[in-house]
Design a protein around this motif. Structure first.
Motif, mmCIF file in Angstrom:
data_model
loop_
_atom_site.group_PDB
_atom_site.id
_atom_site.type_symbol
_atom_site.label_atom_id
_atom_site.label_comp_id
_atom_site.label_asym_id
_atom_site.label_seq_id
_atom_site.Cartn_x
_atom_site.Cartn_y
_atom_site.Cartn_z
ATOM 1 N N ASP A 225 0.753 -1.189 -0.153
ATOM 2 C CA ASP A 225 -0.038 0.017 -0.139
ATOM 3 C C ASP A 225 0.894 1.192 0.118
ATOM 4 O O ASP A 225 0.325 2.107 -0.609
ATOM 5 C CB ASP A 225 -0.947 0.102 1.303
ATOM 6 C CG ASP A 225 -0.100 -0.345 2.633
ATOM 7 O OD1 ASP A 225 0.765 -0.704 2.382
ATOM 8 O OD2 ASP A 225 -0.860 -0.167 3.546
ATOM 9 N N VAL A 226 1.918 1.240 0.826
ATOM 10 C CA VAL A 226 2.806 2.304 0.918
ATOM 11 C C VAL A 226 3.521 2.540 -0.625
ATOM 12 O O VAL A 226 3.621 3.755 -1.002
ATOM 13 C CB VAL A 226 3.746 2.168 1.940
ATOM 14 C CG1 VAL A 226 4.730 3.419 1.995
ATOM 15 C CG2 VAL A 226 3.240 2.198 3.279
ATOM 16 N N ALA A 227 3.908 1.454 -1.241
ATOM 17 C CA ALA A 227 4.587 1.577 -2.341
ATOM 18 C C ALA A 227 3.500 1.960 -3.588
ATOM 19 O O ALA A 227 4.113 2.929 -4.450
ATOM 20 C CB ALA A 227 5.012 0.160 -2.909
ATOM 21 N N ASP A 228 2.434 1.466 -3.412
ATOM 22 C CA ASP A 228 1.489 2.274 -4.517
ATOM 23 C C ASP A 228 1.142 3.609 -4.365
ATOM 24 O O ASP A 228 1.161 4.434 -5.414
ATOM 25 C CB ASP A 228 0.120 1.471 -4.414
ATOM 26 C CG ASP A 228 0.096 -0.028 -4.554
ATOM 27 O OD1 ASP A 228 1.083 -0.246 -5.324
ATOM 28 O OD2 ASP A 228 -0.858 -0.845 -4.213
ATOM 29 N N ARG A 229 1.275 4.103 -2.987
ATOM 30 C CA ARG A 229 1.070 5.614 -2.860
ATOM 31 C C ARG A 229 2.434 6.358 -3.134
ATOM 32 O O ARG A 229 2.226 7.341 -3.637
ATOM 33 C CB ARG A 229 1.049 5.758 -1.336
ATOM 34 C CG ARG A 229 0.940 7.418 -0.703
ATOM 35 C CD ARG A 229 -0.265 8.124 -1.620
ATOM 36 N NE ARG A 229 -0.262 9.531 -1.143
ATOM 37 C CZ ARG A 229 -0.919 10.246 -1.909
ATOM 38 N NH1 ARG A 229 -1.381 10.180 -3.152
ATOM 39 N NH2 ARG A 229 -0.934 11.475 -1.440
ATOM 40 N N GLN A 230 3.749 5.689 -3.188
ATOM 41 C CA GLN A 230 4.924 6.298 -3.592
ATOM 42 C C GLN A 230 4.881 6.452 -4.970
ATOM 43 O O GLN A 230 5.183 7.782 -5.707
ATOM 44 C CB GLN A 230 6.099 5.341 -3.214
ATOM 45 C CG GLN A 230 7.355 5.892 -3.528
ATOM 46 C CD GLN A 230 8.712 4.959 -3.529
ATOM 47 O OE1 GLN A 230 8.330 3.829 -3.611
ATOM 48 N NE2 GLN A 230 9.671 5.384 -3.355
ATOM 49 N N GLN A 231 4.234 5.474 -5.501
ATOM 50 C CA GLN A 231 4.216 5.726 -7.199
ATOM 51 C C GLN A 231 3.482 6.803 -7.565
ATOM 52 O O GLN A 231 3.510 7.383 -8.600
ATOM 53 C CB GLN A 231 3.917 4.364 -7.780
ATOM 54 C CG GLN A 231 4.756 3.293 -7.694
ATOM 55 C CD GLN A 231 6.008 3.584 -8.546
ATOM 56 O OE1 GLN A 231 6.155 4.169 -9.556
ATOM 57 N NE2 GLN A 231 7.240 3.049 -7.862
ATOM 58 N N GLN A 232 2.224 6.902 -6.699
ATOM 59 C CA GLN A 232 1.316 7.863 -7.106
ATOM 60 C C GLN A 232 1.958 9.340 -7.105
ATOM 61 O O GLN A 232 1.879 10.250 -7.842
ATOM 62 C CB GLN A 232 0.042 7.842 -6.219
ATOM 63 C CG GLN A 232 -0.912 6.742 -6.610
ATOM 64 C CD GLN A 232 -2.003 6.812 -5.456
ATOM 65 O OE1 GLN A 232 -2.297 7.402 -4.600
ATOM 66 N NE2 GLN A 232 -2.992 5.658 -5.803
ATOM 67 N N LEU A 233 2.481 9.454 -5.773
ATOM 68 C CA LEU A 233 3.340 10.654 -5.681
ATOM 69 C C LEU A 233 4.394 10.994 -6.864
ATOM 70 O O LEU A 233 4.490 12.236 -7.206
ATOM 71 C CB LEU A 233 3.981 10.681 -4.368
ATOM 72 C CG LEU A 233 2.942 10.846 -2.971
ATOM 73 C CD1 LEU A 233 3.922 10.538 -1.813
ATOM 74 C CD2 LEU A 233 2.274 12.047 -3.096
ATOM 75 N N LEU A 234 5.119 10.014 -7.224
ATOM 76 C CA LEU A 234 6.311 10.021 -8.229
ATOM 77 C C LEU A 234 5.479 10.574 -9.278
ATOM 78 O O LEU A 234 5.956 11.511 -10.181
ATOM 79 C CB LEU A 234 7.169 9.108 -8.220
ATOM 80 C CG LEU A 234 7.984 8.572 -7.083
ATOM 81 C CD1 LEU A 234 8.775 7.369 -7.286
ATOM 82 C CD2 LEU A 234 8.882 9.707 -7.095
ATOM 83 N N LEU A 235 4.387 9.985 -9.712
ATOM 84 C CA LEU A 235 3.495 10.266 -11.237
ATOM 85 C C LEU A 235 3.094 11.768 -11.044
ATOM 86 O O LEU A 235 3.126 12.276 -12.035
ATOM 87 C CB LEU A 235 2.651 8.952 -11.384
ATOM 88 C CG LEU A 235 3.369 7.846 -11.645
ATOM 89 C CD1 LEU A 235 2.299 6.916 -12.116
ATOM 90 C CD2 LEU A 235 4.369 7.886 -13.009
#
Length: 403
Positions: A225-235
């Motif tokens: 879940d944290v990795a998915d949120r990280q990808q959202q922030l980077l994108l």
């Protein structure tokens, strides 16, 4: 007359002395010049020796740099490749010219196709092109080389028409076919070695890159879940403006509501441990002198609520931590690792253990597989009570198991 002669003698003596001094001075100057000449010659010889030594060192350095295994391999491979091309190309030309003189370009074209495709493989490696492009070029290069090798083999066998014995003709054909195939193969092996050497030029950096990739993979799998949120922030952020580690810290705070590596369960376990430590410290501080002072104060000022402070003081039970729903729980400082104020908590009555709560804890112990798996946290979550009450329930059920 005598005075004139005397004066003449003095003049002659002075002139002789002057000539002698002049001769000594000239001799001294000549010696000084010879000494300077010798020193200059000595300095010139030293300078020449230094120059020769420097040239020898420069030649040795160039020779050492040139004769390193890497340079010898690279240049030696190119030399073998050139020899193979010189050996195979004439046979190609003679074979096609013997058919018709207008077929002369076919030999260099076939041989050149193999070399151009081999150079294309090196270019694809340099530009990091897809793997299928490299293998396509390798297939084309080896196909052209195999066709040229077959022609050279047939040409070698045809030498029997020029008086060569069949055995020697077969050897010549095999040799021509070998050098025709060997050139592109040598070049391809050379390219493989250079590519592998480049990839392993810095083993420490390569190991660090592999370890970092493994860490990222395991972290993304553990905290999806944290990795998915990280990808959202980077994108969502402009390219290159947000670092991956900064994005991970922000994503952790968004998902877990706490700094990196901290969760709600971690905070709850920490508070439970602090409460347990506070209770143990409170019990350890009940020295005889402290009990005597508490009894004296109880006799002088009377009990402070409940059924008497002296009874509670003599009970010898831990009295730190919260009591029940109506009494004071963990203080603000107690929740941060500070010892709660026991001046009033030690004399407050404890909430009696409910039989329904005890039965619920027994069922919980059965579900967990034994009373040793009971903790203040899971008892508190199952009953919905304060930590001190949960500790008492846990200890009571464990005591029943021992009995």
């Amino acid at each position: 007359m005598s005075s004139w002669r005397e004066e003449r003698r003095r003049d002659n003596a002075a002139e002789a002395e002057q000539r002698r001094l002049s001769e000594e001075h000239r001799a001294k100057l000549r010696r000084e010049e010879r000494r300077k000449d010798r020193e200059e010659k000595r300095d010139d010889k030293k300078e020449q020796r230094r120059d020769r030594a420097q040239r020898r060192q420069a030649r040795a350095a160039r020779r050492e740099k040139t004769l390193t295994p890497g340079n010898v391999y690279r240049k030696g491979t190119l030399f073998l490749v050139a020899l193979s091309a010189l050996a195979s190309l004439p046979a190609q030309v003679l074979h096609f010219v013997a058919i018709h003189w207008m077929l002369f370009p076919i030999g260099p074209a076939v041989e050149g196709a193999a070399w151009v495709m081999a150079a294309g493989v090196a270019y694809a490696d340099e530009r990091k092109l897809p793997v299928w492009v490299r293998w396509l070029l390798r297939g084309l290069s080896l196909s052209a080389a195999a066709f040229a090798a077959n022609i050279n083999y047939q040409y070698g066998l045809s030498l029997t028409e020029h008086g060569v014995s069949p055995g020697n003709a077969q050897v010549a054909g095999l040799g021509l076919a070998a050098v025709t195939l060997g050139g592109p193969l040598f070049f391809e092996v050379r390219q493989w070695v250079l590519t592998l050497t480049t990839s392993t030029a810095d083993p420490k950096k390569q190991a660090e890159t592999k370890a970092r990739a493994k860490h990222e993979k395991r972290r993304g799998k553990k905290f999806k879940d944290v990795a998915d949120r990280q990808q959202q922030l980077l994108l969502a952020a402009p390219f290159g403006t947000l670092k991956p580690e900064d994005a991970w810290a922000r994503a952790w705070w968004d998902v877990k509501g706490a700094p990196v590596s901290v969760t709600a369960d971690v905070i709850a376990d920490r508070l439970d441990a602090e409460a347990d430590v506070s209770a143990v410290l409170a019990y350890a501080e009940k020295t005889p002198e402290r009990l005597a002072v508490e009894l004296f104060l109880a006799d002088v000022f009377g009990p402070e609520g409940g059924d008497g402070g002296s009874t509670g003081a003599l009970s010898g039970k831990p009295s730190g931590g919260p009591r029940d729903g109506t009494s004071k729980g963990r203080t603000a400082l107690g929740g941060k690792g500070k010892r709660p104020d026991r001046s009033t908590a030690e004399t407050e009555p404890q909430k009696p253990l409910s039989e329904a709560d005890l039965e619920a804890v027994r069922k919980l112990a059965g579900a967990l597989g034994g009373t040793e798996r009971l903790s203040a946290r899971n008892v508190r979550e199952a009953i919905g009570c304060r930590n001190e009450y949960a500790l008492r329930l846990r200890d009571a059920v464990r005591a029943e198991k021992k009995d």
